[in-house]
Design an enzyme around this catalytic site. Sequence first.
Site, PDB file in Angstrom:
ATOM      1  N   ARG A  51       0.862  -1.192   0.000  1.00 55.59           N
ATOM      2  CA  ARG A  51       0.000   0.000   0.000  1.00 55.59           C
ATOM      3  C   ARG A  51       0.893   1.234   0.000  1.00 55.59           C
ATOM      4  O   ARG A  51       2.105   1.137   0.149  1.00 55.59           O
ATOM      5  CB  ARG A  51      -1.031   0.001   1.142  1.00 55.59           C
ATOM      6  N   GLY A  52       0.232   2.411  -0.177  1.00 54.43           N
ATOM      7  CA  GLY A  52       0.998   3.648  -0.330  1.00 54.43           C
ATOM      8  C   GLY A  52       1.158   3.915  -1.821  1.00 54.43           C
ATOM      9  O   GLY A  52       1.508   3.008  -2.592  1.00 54.43           O
ATOM     10  N   ALA A  53       0.926   5.171  -2.215  1.00 55.92           N
ATOM     11  CA  ALA A  53       0.785   5.494  -3.638  1.00 55.92           C
ATOM     12  C   ALA A  53       1.926   4.975  -4.522  1.00 55.92           C
ATOM     13  O   ALA A  53       1.698   4.300  -5.536  1.00 55.92           O
ATOM     14  CB  ALA A  53       0.652   7.001  -3.797  1.00 55.92           C
ATOM     15  N   ARG A  91      -7.364  -0.314  -6.837  1.00 57.80           N
ATOM     16  CA  ARG A  91      -7.536   0.807  -5.900  1.00 57.80           C
ATOM     17  C   ARG A  91      -7.716   2.090  -6.723  1.00 57.80           C
ATOM     18  O   ARG A  91      -6.818   2.454  -7.494  1.00 57.80           O
ATOM     19  CB  ARG A  91      -6.331   0.917  -4.946  1.00 57.80           C
ATOM     20  N   GLN A 200      -1.877   2.911   9.855  1.00 57.20           N
ATOM     21  CA  GLN A 200      -0.599   3.006   9.117  1.00 57.20           C
ATOM     22  C   GLN A 200       0.414   3.854   9.886  1.00 57.20           C
ATOM     23  O   GLN A 200       1.620   3.662   9.721  1.00 57.20           O
ATOM     24  CB  GLN A 200      -0.825   3.628   7.728  1.00 57.20           C
ATOM     25  N   ASP A 241      -2.015  10.815  -2.484  1.00 57.09           N
ATOM     26  CA  ASP A 241      -2.336   9.739  -3.430  1.00 57.09           C
ATOM     27  C   ASP A 241      -2.679  10.268  -4.815  1.00 57.09           C
ATOM     28  O   ASP A 241      -2.551   9.551  -5.800  1.00 57.09           O
ATOM     29  CB  ASP A 241      -3.485   8.890  -2.892  1.00 57.09           C
ATOM     30  N   ASN A 251      -5.356  12.558   0.213  1.00 57.20           N
ATOM     31  CA  ASN A 251      -4.467  11.747   1.058  1.00 57.20           C
ATOM     32  C   ASN A 251      -5.336  11.001   2.070  1.00 57.20           C
ATOM     33  O   ASN A 251      -6.572  11.152   2.094  1.00 57.20           O
ATOM     34  CB  ASN A 251      -3.425  12.630   1.753  1.00 57.20           C
TER      35      ASN A 251
HETATM   36  O1  MRU Z   1      -4.554   3.377   2.019  1.00 56.81           O
HETATM   37  P1  MRU Z   1      -3.071   3.563   1.915  1.00 56.81           P
HETATM   38  O2  MRU Z   1      -2.316   3.054   3.102  1.00 56.81           O
HETATM   39  O3  MRU Z   1      -2.516   3.067   0.592  1.00 56.81           O
HETATM   40  O4  MRU Z   1      -2.920   5.141   1.917  1.00 56.81           O
HETATM   41  C1  MRU Z   1      -1.640   5.700   1.917  1.00 56.81           C
HETATM   42  C2  MRU Z   1      -1.656   7.144   2.110  1.00 56.81           C
HETATM   43  O5  MRU Z   1      -2.673   7.775   2.245  1.00 56.81           O
HETATM   44  C3  MRU Z   1      -0.341   7.806   2.012  1.00 56.81           C
HETATM   45  O6  MRU Z   1      -0.297   8.950   2.817  1.00 56.81           O
HETATM   46  C4  MRU Z   1      -0.212   8.185   0.548  1.00 56.81           C
HETATM   47  O7  MRU Z   1      -0.141   7.040  -0.256  1.00 56.81           O
HETATM   48  C5  MRU Z   1       0.848   9.122   0.270  1.00 56.81           C
HETATM   49  S1  MRU Z   1       2.443   8.480   0.427  1.00 56.81           S
HETATM   50  C6  MRU Z   1       2.609   7.346  -0.800  1.00 56.81           C
END
Ligand code: MRU
Length: 358
Positions: A51-53, A91, A200, A241, A251
């Site tokens: 996970r994470g963008a 996603r 997270q 994101d 975000n």
């Molecule tokens: O749902 P997630 O854990 O994928 O969401 C992640 C976030 O909201 C991060 O802050 C976001 O991806 C920015 S950093 C890559």
Amino acid sequence: MLVNGKHYRTVWLEGHIVNMINQPVIPHRFEIHQCMNYKETAEAISNMIVRGAGAIGATAGFAVAQAVFEASENDGFTFIENAVNVIRNTRPTAQNLFYAVNRVHNVIKDYGTGGVIQKEVRKKAVAEASAIADEDAVSCQRIGKLGASLIEDRCRILTHCNAGWLAFVDWGSALSPIYTAKREGKRVFVWVDETRPRCQGSRLTAWELKEEQINFVVITDNASGFFMKRHEVDMVIVGSDRIARNGDAANKIGTYEKAVIAKENDIPFYVAAPTSTIDWDCPSGDDIPIEERSEQEVLGIVGRDENDHIRTVYITPKGIKVRNPAFDITPAEYITAIITEKGIIKPDELKKLSKDQD
Ligand code: MRU
């Protein structure tokens, strides 16, 4: 990133296998999860094993490359087109997913419309997917260098969710300037929002900062206003994101509240993101699709019991309804600047980075 002294990336391709750090089990265990085909990789994105963008983007690029490998034994380009649709539907909010899928798809799509996939096509897909992952790591390192210039010695920084190594291929976005500042010898302190429902912050950011030996405390999501009002926060840095053309940024849910409270208290609020997170076709935050996830994430909480088993416990009355939007939008007016690999930019000057003006 170094874990127990060994260098890791969050996700990498080894032959036909996509390897990734298994994020739901952190901080209780450190495990590598392997995906043998594109469907398993797409599932790992939906289930948030990765996970994470940026990490989602790199993984999605590898998933398309995997589909190209698989396609030769199936029905060629039709198989790839189906796979691309499956991967796109994992996603909806993270722009890096679409950025990566489109890039890998674009280098192969003109090679045919059916039948056998040539070796050359497979090579091209792997090269493009690998380039996306490498560029992600380089951009995030650059974000770290640029962003560190904003951080003074003894700075107290608030962050929300996890925008560190685990959210990218390496380094991270919001945490990269903090890691660089520490390497430059600055004393930094981080306020880590817990980030319900999936925690997270308290699981992943806390684990990363501990590995990096950075001073931090975890606070509940609703405590940040308390500390901002008491002048105990010098700046906020979060990831994103998807950033719309007008500078509005999506975000993790709860980010908007931090931005409003930061403005109310005259605290600079920075968004750190590579330019691959900017969606030039998206005019404003209102046009960003917001993922709503399963109610299970709100009804229960996952943790480690006294026997070191990872368990879910339920924390609400049975049979109730919940809503679980995974992201919110911070309007550009609340964002002091966006830290990208190409420079630190005011949201209303984002168009200077537009591909039309490159
Ligand atoms: O749902 P997630 O854990 O994928 O969401 C992640 C976030 O909201 C991060 O802050 C976001 O991806 C920015 S950093 C890559």
